[in-house]
Design a protein around this motif. Structure first.
Motif, PDB file in Angstrom:
ATOM      1  N   LEU A 189     -23.873 -59.610 -53.780  1.00  0.00           N
ATOM      2  CA  LEU A 189     -24.244 -60.607 -52.488  1.00  0.00           C
ATOM      3  C   LEU A 189     -25.417 -61.389 -53.192  1.00  0.00           C
ATOM      4  O   LEU A 189     -26.411 -60.862 -53.323  1.00  0.00           O
ATOM      5  CB  LEU A 189     -24.511 -59.846 -51.156  1.00  0.00           C
ATOM      6  CG  LEU A 189     -23.599 -59.136 -50.411  1.00  0.00           C
ATOM      7  CD1 LEU A 189     -24.189 -58.549 -49.433  1.00  0.00           C
ATOM      8  CD2 LEU A 189     -22.519 -59.892 -50.192  1.00  0.00           C
ATOM      9  N   TYR A 223     -19.698 -54.916 -55.691  1.00  0.00           N
ATOM     10  CA  TYR A 223     -19.785 -56.098 -55.016  1.00  0.00           C
ATOM     11  C   TYR A 223     -21.218 -56.642 -55.109  1.00  0.00           C
ATOM     12  O   TYR A 223     -22.172 -55.966 -55.484  1.00  0.00           O
ATOM     13  CB  TYR A 223     -19.449 -56.013 -53.304  1.00  0.00           C
ATOM     14  CG  TYR A 223     -18.817 -57.138 -53.025  1.00  0.00           C
ATOM     15  CD1 TYR A 223     -17.547 -57.078 -52.758  1.00  0.00           C
ATOM     16  CD2 TYR A 223     -19.651 -58.316 -52.421  1.00  0.00           C
ATOM     17  CE1 TYR A 223     -16.825 -57.942 -52.096  1.00  0.00           C
ATOM     18  CE2 TYR A 223     -19.008 -59.388 -52.146  1.00  0.00           C
ATOM     19  CZ  TYR A 223     -17.579 -59.492 -51.974  1.00  0.00           C
ATOM     20  OH  TYR A 223     -17.077 -60.333 -51.495  1.00  0.00           O
ATOM     21  N   GLU A 228     -14.456 -56.652 -44.277  1.00  0.00           N
ATOM     22  CA  GLU A 228     -13.590 -56.647 -45.237  1.00  0.00           C
ATOM     23  C   GLU A 228     -12.457 -57.885 -44.897  1.00  0.00           C
ATOM     24  O   GLU A 228     -11.984 -57.716 -43.846  1.00  0.00           O
ATOM     25  CB  GLU A 228     -12.733 -55.384 -45.420  1.00  0.00           C
ATOM     26  CG  GLU A 228     -11.815 -55.000 -46.629  1.00  0.00           C
ATOM     27  CD  GLU A 228     -12.762 -54.920 -47.731  1.00  0.00           C
ATOM     28  OE1 GLU A 228     -13.728 -54.426 -47.698  1.00  0.00           O
ATOM     29  OE2 GLU A 228     -12.158 -55.130 -48.773  1.00  0.00           O
ATOM     30  N   LEU A 287     -16.027 -60.300 -46.925  1.00  0.00           N
ATOM     31  CA  LEU A 287     -16.111 -59.850 -48.119  1.00  0.00           C
ATOM     32  C   LEU A 287     -14.468 -59.624 -48.644  1.00  0.00           C
ATOM     33  O   LEU A 287     -13.650 -59.702 -47.942  1.00  0.00           O
ATOM     34  CB  LEU A 287     -16.713 -58.482 -48.050  1.00  0.00           C
ATOM     35  CG  LEU A 287     -17.891 -58.257 -47.665  1.00  0.00           C
ATOM     36  CD1 LEU A 287     -18.398 -56.787 -47.811  1.00  0.00           C
ATOM     37  CD2 LEU A 287     -19.085 -59.195 -48.224  1.00  0.00           C
ATOM     38  N   THR A 308     -20.138 -62.990 -53.276  1.00  0.00           N
ATOM     39  CA  THR A 308     -20.191 -63.636 -52.190  1.00  0.00           C
ATOM     40  C   THR A 308     -21.607 -64.495 -52.175  1.00  0.00           C
ATOM     41  O   THR A 308     -22.683 -63.699 -52.229  1.00  0.00           O
ATOM     42  CB  THR A 308     -19.896 -62.844 -51.222  1.00  0.00           C
ATOM     43  OG1 THR A 308     -18.656 -62.478 -51.272  1.00  0.00           O
ATOM     44  CG2 THR A 308     -20.242 -63.825 -49.678  1.00  0.00           C
TER      45      THR A 308
END
Ligand SMILES: Nc1nc2c(ncn2[C@@H]2O[C@H](COP(=O)(O)OP(=O)(O)OP(=O)(O)O)[C@@H](O)[C@H]2O)c(=O)[nH]1
Length: 402
Positions: free
Chosen positions: A140, A138, A262, A266, A48
């Protein structure tokens, strides 16, 4: 320049197995995508991009995400130019900086997450970082306050299609409720500002600031610092931002506290399948609330099978050549983001995604879609509200110039 698109080789619009295909205007051949349902797509790590003008609340959002119970091991990657030194300080880490050629130091953060700082935000560099540390679910990527996400997003989107181990999940843009209107109107001190001047020296439009670029490319927009403005001011901000970007989800926040991580910030899969819900905010037509940039929606009937290729010529001409095909006169324009759902007579639907000059057409079977249905194409950019778009599209679909 009017384009005789028929001179160019027409790329295959869709693949029979419905595998997504990315098209670019670059000369290199794009290999066929090999991802199938057997290829364990879960192995890819979402990334992201977090963007936002100086002081909008990016670090505050990062800290919020890192301290929430999300069960993810997150790698935070700070693009070190400009304001990121402040970010490091506020995150109470002191990550040594590095180029992609040097080993990168990761600093432990809350919840088993890590942070590092890089100069190079290319896919290979980030994949190398992930290999060094491993085991993250994940990423960022926080850009500097002056970054244009439209330059970064296509890198990750393209490489995802080319077999990368990471994929672009979405772009989150923070705006400062108190200052954003001023930033949009003035662009003061804005290194990325464009005044619409062309090579001929004539001005063709009002300022396009970094704030515009960060808002126009966003999939999620957080209007932060709402505690500092009146409800009336906030309503003006929401309306202005919605007029610029009619596709993004917008949330108003204080201290960047989003109601849900969520599925909202994300794992939003903003570059996957396009649903009707994705297009719901994009009103028919075009708003004049912001003179620089806007969202425009074209509605048209379902395509007949022969019109699929004509439609693709229309798409690549507007995205790659920034001209309107089929002999349509027009003012200059540039497209930042594109999404669409275009039914084809007989039951299939084309799902369209584009960011700058990269686009993706995915053909899917949709249950019960055999009847006449309206197609919807949403464009975000400068000059996309001009009437010529509709005339050009209609002319192309009718086969004018063939
Ligand atoms: N009043 C108020 N202050 C906030 C809010 N969100 C963040 N701040 C404060 O605003 C300042 C800037 O926030 P940051 O999170 O550092 O913003 P940033 O986008 O990372 O800033 P740069 O690194 O300069 O680009 C900090 O002092 C925050 O505490 C909010 O909703 N309301």
């Amino acid at each position: 320049m009017d384009t005789d698109a028929s001179d160019d080789e027409v790329p295959t619009l869709v693949q029979p197995d419905t595998t997504p295909q990315l098209a670019t205007n670059q000369d290199e051949e794009i290999p066929d995508l090999v991802s199938t349902s057997d290829d364990a797509p879960a192995a890819k790590v979402p990334i992201t991009i977090i963007t936002g003008y100086l002081g909008a609340g990016k670090t505050t959002l990062l800290n919020y995400i890192l301290t929430e119970q999300h069960g993810k091991k997150i790698a935070v990657i700070l693009n070190e130019f400009g304001d990121s030194i402040d970010i490091e300080k506020q995150l109470t880490v002191s990550a040594p900086t590095s180029t992609s050629a040097e080993p990168v130091s990761f600093v432990p953060l809350a919840n088993g997450c890590i942070c590092c700082s890089v100069k190079d935000v290319g896919v290979a560099a980030i994949e190398n970082l992930m290999e060094q540390q491993g085991g993250f679910d994940y990423i960022l990527l926080e850009t500097t306050g002056l970054a244009d996400p439209g330059n970064i997003a296509p890198i990750f989107w393209l490489d995802d299609g080319l077999g990368s181990s990471i994929f672009l999940d979405g772009i989150v843009t923070l705006v400062d409720a108190m200052n954003v209107l001023k930033s949009l109107d003035e662009g003061f001190g804005d290194e990325n500002r464009k005044d619409g001047s062309e090579e001929d020296g004539h001005a063709h439009g009002p300022l396009l600031t970094t704030a515009h670029l960060q808002i126009s490319h966003a999939d999620v927009i957080l209007i932060n610092k709402t505690d500092l403005v009146s409800p009336a001011h906030l309503a003006d901000v929401v309306a202005r931002i919605r007029a610029i970007n009619g596709l993004a989800r917008i949330e108003t926040t204080t201290k960047a506290q989003v109601p849900q991580l969520e599925g909202f910030l994300l794992d939003i899969h903003a570059y996957d399948a396009v649903t009707d819900a994705d297009l719901q905010f994009a009103a028919k037509g075009h708003s004049h609330l912001d003179a620089s940039i806007s969202t425009s929606t074209l509605l048209f009937p379902a395509l007949s099978p022969p019109q699929i290729q004509r439609f693709d010529i229309f798409l690549r001409t507007i995205l790659w050549d920034e001209t309107l095909p089929c002999g349509t006169p027009h003012e200059p324009f540039e497209i930042h983001r594109l999404k669409g759902r275009v039914p084809v007579q007989g039951g299939k639907v084309l799902l369209l995604q584009g960011v700058r000059n990269v686009y993706d057409v995915n053909e899917v079977e949709v249950e019960g879609s055999g009847g006449a249905q309206e197609a919807k194409l949403v464009l975000i950019g400068r000059g996309v509200g001009q009437e010529g778009f509709r005339g050009s599209l209609v002319a192309c679909l009718e086969g004018v110039g063939e």
